[in-house]
Enzyme design. Structure first.
Site: not given
Ligand code: GRF
Length: 208
Positions: A12-14, A91, A93, A108, A110
């Site tokens: 969870g660094t983002n 992570m 789907i 999102n 990436h």
């Protein structure tokens, strides 16, 4: 003020970058009101707790199918009046019904310059392994809207990052996080919350 829901599975660094940006007043017109984790041991849950953000855990194994899981996720998002969803290292789907309901409202991050090193199988360190294997001199990060195609939605912001001769997948991953991901994700979310992103076909016009 828009309600932001952040979906996580790991460190969870983002998510932390978003929380820090919000504290600095850099998420204009948006507030993180919910964190949904697909793992109960995700450290991101601690970050939510430390910052008094409501969290929910949705485990895939408790649902019979991807569709059932996605319906449960949509229910949680709707119950909490979430306006915009951020996938920050999520992570699990999910079915296309989620981006159908939240059309151009799911963002999102990436860790590569899409369309390089993206799509099925390109997650975590695999992205950076592939970049080093190919010998690219520049990689980076991409923030994009989520549609039915894996990593295929309209691109909001891209930030290039130099690849060094002595990089390992780990060092490249870290540099891309520090120099790109943690900056462009909060920026994109803030632009969205201010209504400054206009999607035209597969392009995003930023109305600064
Ligand atoms: C990041 O590299 C992000 O680009 C990718 O998953 C990773 C999540 O890291 N989608 P963290 O959980 O935010 O630290």
């Amino acid at each position: 003020m828009l309600n932001i829901g952040v979906l996580v599975s790991g460190g969870g660094t983002n998510l932390q970058a978003l929380i820090d940006a919000e504290k600095r007043g850099e998420i204009e017109n948006g507030k993180i009101t919910l964190v949904v984790a697909s793992r109960s041991d995700a450290y991101a849950l601690e970050r939510a707790k430390n910052n008094n953000i409501k969290s929910e855990v949705l485990l895939r194994k408790n649902y019979a199918s991807t569709d059932d899981y996605s319906d449960a996720l949509l229910e949680v998002l709707e119950e909490n009046n979430i306006d915009v969803v951020v996938l920050a290292g999520f992570m699990t789907i999910i079915s296309s019904r989620v981006p159908q309901v939240y059309r151009n409202r799911i963002i999102n991050i990436h860790p590569a310059l899409i369309p390089s090193f993206c799509g099925k199988g390109y997650y975590g360190l695999h992205v950076h392994e592939a970049a080093l294997e190919r010998g690219v001199k520049v990689s980076g990060a991409t923030v994009h809207f989520v549609n039915e195609v894996c990593d295929g939605g309209p691109i909001i912001i891209q930030q290039p990052v130099a690849v060094m001769d002595d990089d390992t997948p780990e060092t490249l991953q870290k540099r891309i996080m520090v120099e790109a991901e943690w900056k462009i994700l909060p920026k994109a979310v803030s632009l969205f919350c201010q209504g400054k992103l206009e999607v035209v076909g597969n392009r995003v016009i930023v109305k600064e």
